[in-house]
Design a protein around this motif. Structure first.
Motif, mmCIF file in Angstrom:
data_model
loop_
_atom_site.group_PDB
_atom_site.id
_atom_site.type_symbol
_atom_site.label_atom_id
_atom_site.label_comp_id
_atom_site.label_asym_id
_atom_site.label_seq_id
_atom_site.Cartn_x
_atom_site.Cartn_y
_atom_site.Cartn_z
ATOM 1 N N CYS A 79 5.526 8.264 0.122
ATOM 2 C CA CYS A 79 4.806 7.090 0.646
ATOM 3 C C CYS A 79 4.027 7.372 1.925
ATOM 4 O O CYS A 79 3.103 6.623 2.263
ATOM 5 N N GLU A 80 4.383 8.423 2.639
ATOM 6 C CA GLU A 80 3.859 8.624 3.990
ATOM 7 C C GLU A 80 2.338 8.697 4.084
ATOM 8 O O GLU A 80 1.763 8.231 5.063
ATOM 9 N N THR A 81 1.670 9.276 3.104
ATOM 10 C CA THR A 81 0.222 9.469 3.242
ATOM 11 C C THR A 81 -0.560 8.158 3.181
ATOM 12 O O THR A 81 -1.750 8.147 3.467
ATOM 13 N N ALA A 82 0.114 7.054 2.851
ATOM 14 C CA ALA A 82 -0.540 5.746 2.946
ATOM 15 C C ALA A 82 -0.739 5.371 4.410
ATOM 16 O O ALA A 82 -1.603 4.552 4.730
ATOM 17 N N TYR A 83 0.045 5.997 5.300
ATOM 18 C CA TYR A 83 0.016 5.631 6.718
ATOM 19 C C TYR A 83 -0.273 6.791 7.663
ATOM 20 O O TYR A 83 -0.900 6.609 8.693
ATOM 21 N N LYS A 100 2.512 6.688 -6.974
ATOM 22 C CA LYS A 100 1.574 7.710 -7.457
ATOM 23 C C LYS A 100 2.111 9.111 -7.212
ATOM 24 O O LYS A 100 1.911 10.002 -8.020
ATOM 25 N N ARG A 101 2.792 9.319 -6.093
ATOM 26 C CA ARG A 101 3.121 10.677 -5.659
ATOM 27 C C ARG A 101 4.576 11.092 -5.855
ATOM 28 O O ARG A 101 4.893 12.269 -5.760
ATOM 29 N N GLU A 131 1.225 4.105 -3.038
ATOM 30 C CA GLU A 131 1.064 5.544 -2.768
ATOM 31 C C GLU A 131 2.309 6.302 -3.216
ATOM 32 O O GLU A 131 2.220 7.365 -3.829
ATOM 33 N N ASP A 191 0.838 -1.204 0.000
ATOM 34 C CA ASP A 191 0.000 0.000 0.000
ATOM 35 C C ASP A 191 0.875 1.257 0.000
ATOM 36 O O ASP A 191 0.612 2.219 -0.724
ATOM 37 N N GLY A 192 1.933 1.252 0.815
ATOM 38 C CA GLY A 192 2.850 2.388 0.844
ATOM 39 C C GLY A 192 3.577 2.565 -0.472
ATOM 40 O O GLY A 192 3.747 3.685 -0.962
#
Length: 180
Positions: free
Chosen positions: A66-70, A43-44, A40, A36-37
Motif C-alpha cells: 500500500c505504501e506507494t499510494a502515499y 494491485k500490488r 494500491e 486510495d491506499g
C-alpha cells in the motif's frame, strides 16, 4: 507500533466540539485517502515480497504493497524497522536485568557459565547499586527463565543467548555472546 506525537501548545488547544466539526469536514477526504491506499495494495500485494519477513509478516507485506499510494517504495519497511528497534530499546532501558546482560556483552563479547555463576557475575557488576542488584534474579531457575523470555529482544540488540548441557554430569551452561 509506537507513535510519538509532538506536544500540543496552549495556542493549539481547542474544545472537543470544535475538533469534531473539523473531523466531520475532513472525513470524506480521509476515507478517500484510505481507499486510495487499499486500491494500491490490492494491485500490488501479490507481487510484493519484503526482503526479510519480520514478525507480523502479512502486516509488513500489506504495508509495503500500500505504501506507494502515499510514499516512495521502501518507506514503510524503513519505518517499521525503526519502530521495532525503538520499541526494543525502550523495553531494554526499563528492564534492569536486560541492561545488565547488554552491559556484560559490552565488557566481554562472550560469556559462558552456569546460571549460578551468571547471578554472581551480574551482581558483582551491579554491586554499587543495591536497587539494581535486587532486580537481578536470585536463583538459577529464575535467571534461565528470564533469559529465555528475553532471547528475542536481546537478539534484536545483537546478543545471542544459548543453553546446552556439558560433561558427564550434564551441567547446564548458558552462553551469551555479541553477534556484532
Amino acid at each position: 507500533i509506537i507513535i510519538t506525537l509532538a506536544a500540543i501548545t496552549d495556542e493549539q488547544r481547542r474544545p472537543e466540539a470544535d475538533l469534531n466539526v473539523e473531523f466531520e469536514r475532513a472525513r470524506p477526504l480521509i476515507l478517500g485517502a484510505l481507499l486510495d491506499g487499499l486500491v494500491e495494495g490490492l494491485k500490488r500485494v501479490s507481487g510484493t515480497k519484503p526482503i526479510s519477513l519480520p514478525r507480523m509478516a502479512d502486516f509488513a507485506q500489506w504495508g509495503s504493497a500500500c505504501e506507494t499510494a502515499y510514499w516512495p517504495k521502501g518507506t514503510f519497511t524503513t519505518a517499521l524497522e525503526h519502530n521495532t528497534q525503538s520499541a526494543v530499546e525502550n523495553m531494554i532501558e526499563t528492564d534492569v536485568f536486560a541492561c545488565a546482560i547488554r552491559d556484560l556483552v559490552g565488557t566481554q563479547n562472550v560469556w559462558e557459565g552456569t546460571a549460578a555463576s551468571l547471578i554472581k557475575t551480574l551482581r558483582a557488576q551491579h554491586d554499587k547499586n543495591p536497587f539494581h542488584s535486587a532486580e537481578i534474579p536470585s536463583n538459577p531457575k529464575a535467571i534461565s527463565g528470564r533469559l529465555r523470555r528475553l532471547m528475542t529482544v536481546l537478539r534484536k540488540l545483537g546478543i545471542e543467548v544459548g543453553f546446552e548441557r556439558r560433561g558427564q554430569d550434564r551441567t547446564r551452561i548458558i552462553r551469551i555472546r555479541g553477534m556484532r
